[in-house]
Motif scaffolding. Sequence first.
Motif, PDB file in Angstrom:
ATOM      1  N   GLU A 132       0.804  -1.217   0.000  1.00  0.00           N
ATOM      2  CA  GLU A 132       0.000   0.000   0.000  1.00  0.00           C
ATOM      3  C   GLU A 132       0.840   1.270   0.000  1.00  0.00           C
ATOM      4  O   GLU A 132       0.368   2.334  -0.393  1.00  0.00           O
TER       5      GLU A 132
ATOM      6  N   ARG B  82      -6.856   7.590  -2.333  1.00  0.00           N
ATOM      7  CA  ARG B  82      -6.691   6.485  -1.392  1.00  0.00           C
ATOM      8  C   ARG B  82      -7.394   6.852  -0.089  1.00  0.00           C
ATOM      9  O   ARG B  82      -7.359   8.014   0.343  1.00  0.00           O
TER      10      ARG B  82
ATOM     11  N   LEU C  26      -7.677   5.755   3.956  1.00  0.00           N
ATOM     12  CA  LEU C  26      -7.101   4.994   5.057  1.00  0.00           C
ATOM     13  C   LEU C  26      -7.997   5.135   6.285  1.00  0.00           C
ATOM     14  O   LEU C  26      -8.301   6.247   6.723  1.00  0.00           O
TER      15      LEU C  26
ATOM     16  N   TYR D 179      -6.715  -1.525  10.682  1.00  0.00           N
ATOM     17  CA  TYR D 179      -6.533  -0.547   9.609  1.00  0.00           C
ATOM     18  C   TYR D 179      -7.082  -1.102   8.308  1.00  0.00           C
ATOM     19  O   TYR D 179      -7.192  -2.320   8.117  1.00  0.00           O
TER      20      TYR D 179
ATOM     21  N   ASN E  97      -6.748   0.050   4.028  1.00  0.00           N
ATOM     22  CA  ASN E  97      -6.284   0.924   2.956  1.00  0.00           C
ATOM     23  C   ASN E  97      -7.061   0.594   1.691  1.00  0.00           C
ATOM     24  O   ASN E  97      -6.904  -0.498   1.135  1.00  0.00           O
TER      25      ASN E  97
END
Length: 817
Positions: A164, A282, A284, A776, A778
Amino acid sequence: MKKFLQRGICLSLGVLFVNALSAQVLPVVRGSILDNHKKPLAGASVSLLNAKDSSAVTVVATDVNAKFLFKEVREGSYIVLAESVGYKKYYSAVVIVSKQDVAVPVIELQELTGELGSVTVTASKQVVEQKLDKTVVNVDAMISSAGANALEVLEKTPGVIVDENGAISFKGKSSVLVMIDDKPTYLSASDLAAYLRSLPAAQLDKIELMDNPPARYDAAGNGGVINIKTKKSKAKGFNGSLSASYGQSYYARFTENLNLNYYTGKTNLFVSIGSNQQKTRRELTIDRDYYNGSGQLYSMFRQNTYFNPESSNPNAKIGFDFYATPKTTWGIVYTGSVSDRSELRPTYSNLYNASGVLDSSIRADNRSSSRFSKHGVNLNYTHKFDSTGKVLNFDMDYINYTSNQDQSFSNGTYNPAGGLKGVQDITAQVPSNISIYAAKADLSKPLPGKAKIEAGLKTSYVTSDNEARYFDVVNGVRTVNYNSTNHFIYKENINAAYLSFNKEIRRFSIQAGLRLENTNGNGHQLGNAYKPDSAFTKQYTNLFPTVYLSYKLDSSGNNNLFFAFGRRIDRPNYQDLNPFVFIIDKFTSFAGNPFLRPQFSNDFKVSINHKNKLTLSAQYIHTSDVQIETIDQANGVFVSRNGNIGNWDYFLLSLETNLRPASWWTFNSYTDFFNYQKYKGSVPSGKIETATTYVFAQLNNQFTLGKGWSAELGGFYCSPRQQAQFDKIAFGQVNGGVQKKFWSNKASVRLNFRDLFNTNTSTGNITNVPNVAIRYANRFYNQTFTLSFAYSFGKQPGTEQKRKTGSADSEAGRAGN
């Protein structure tokens, strides 16, 4: 003692050079090619084929005098195949090779009948070619490479994973030495990713993958070497190509590229100019749950960050070769690129109590604008002493990277009702400059009895100057933040010498090499009003042996057994040694570690190959003082830094295929069907011992549909795995495309897709952080559809002979963020 050792090694190398020069010659096959007007035909492709099954042994090109030479030819029966654009193929009578040189009668190629302008001779390259010491990926053969950039092409090469953050791993191993035209990029993972995104795939010729490189390559990189070759033609006259593409992802993207080449036989001028403009997205997401000492939940943190970088990336490569004599070539190459990048990075953070009731919110408007530029000059010299293959190469390189970045962080804190409680504003200026000087000399000399010796010397000097100026802004007034402001200078000198020997004994082949590298590094952290100066010095000298053995299991050479061993080193990135803290957002920072030590790896590999179609391999690697990202927290701020956590053990069983199930279908695959990794050591929170087993599979199908139509379908899948403190969920993607060629195959239109089902999302957990559970995700928005057009003009290139070495090949991936 150290000086005595270095002098002794230099003296030994000198003796070996002298002995090599006095050695006898080996059997060769030589000849020349004329056209039907009895004129020399330079740049023709000449193949040496096994008479038994017509399989190709090797391919060369005729030189400026239309001569060709096959070196180190084994005893046996062969056929010589000669080809050139606009001429009929020529097959010789059977050539018998024993212990004497063989001179093939002069070959005359006949022109094809009809209008030459309407005749095009094309060769269909395979996407993946298996060589004894490497895997080669032909970029143009990938339909889905149209409109892509170099990083996206790497993502589709066998055994390569791009994570990522743009970090590249090869066959499960990080710390890969990435080179472009045999020269390192000298960049950190993030800067290397940015540079590869700026390089259009239309400029790439092939990608060479070496998981255990020989001694002539620098010992840096436990993940092996990935060498990206750019296009360069040696077809006589003027030729070139141009391409353009439009892609649609979350945002639109454009690429343009022009390659020009003019070769006279005495000189060769080549130019590549390209550009791409893109805006990506992107998202996150980070969730943190905080627990007290008794394990009870007392608060929760939820954060969403949206990355919207926009960049314009022009680049150029200009080179000139001068063939002073048929044996001597001088060359100069300039490469340059500029990347102008801006990014808006809004972040939304919510803090909740144990019952899930909102306590406060933070809205961060983070912005940055930067310019990253690279300029490099290479001077090279090649001299072929005679027809036996004795060659001297010499390179000198100068490379400079400059980066200027302006950042601003604006954090507004709000109560549950939405009322503003306070504002924190920070601005930063982050300039950096890296200069690299390198020189390298390599000598290769055949010896009697199907043997060869190679030796070389190399030195490099690097200066990395990184500064970060942070300011607190209150009511529009800027005040220097001395806790974060820093200036770090690192200088490093590496001196190396190597010796390599290989020999064939009937069905056996052996190659053994030894490389010595001496490293001298000095770091200086300049002080400020609050922080004193600090400095450190690092000096170490190491030996790196390599051994390769092969055995033909049958007389035809269809089945081969291989063994390889190598020792390698990974030195810390320059910026990773910088002890100061860099702000990412209010809750996250990155810090360097001046105490980082290099990591060392011992790599063992056994494989069996069947007709270069199936390769089954078993590999074991042990790495000591392994460097890896660690996560710690202090006062609610999570700090990421690289550290030496201990040992890493790696065992791999893999299968590579290169099959042709039908005349219209080519199938390539790479599969790690058993990949075991174990980390054992210490992280900031204490001892850690993790082990994981996972599967990685990569497939590519090429279909020839007729009438100029072709198609591609492929993709990859990686099962769940654990990497030190990171517990990662499975991910993968599907790629493909369709191509139509026209105008006598000189033009093509391609429509391709990347991540068709939008499945390439990196998610997981961060472990071993006391009293905190972290998740997390991504999301990359990689799903892209691209329409491209390409056109080739002028005389099309034949087989070329390229330089195999450059002088700047040791500190790849170490330039810092």
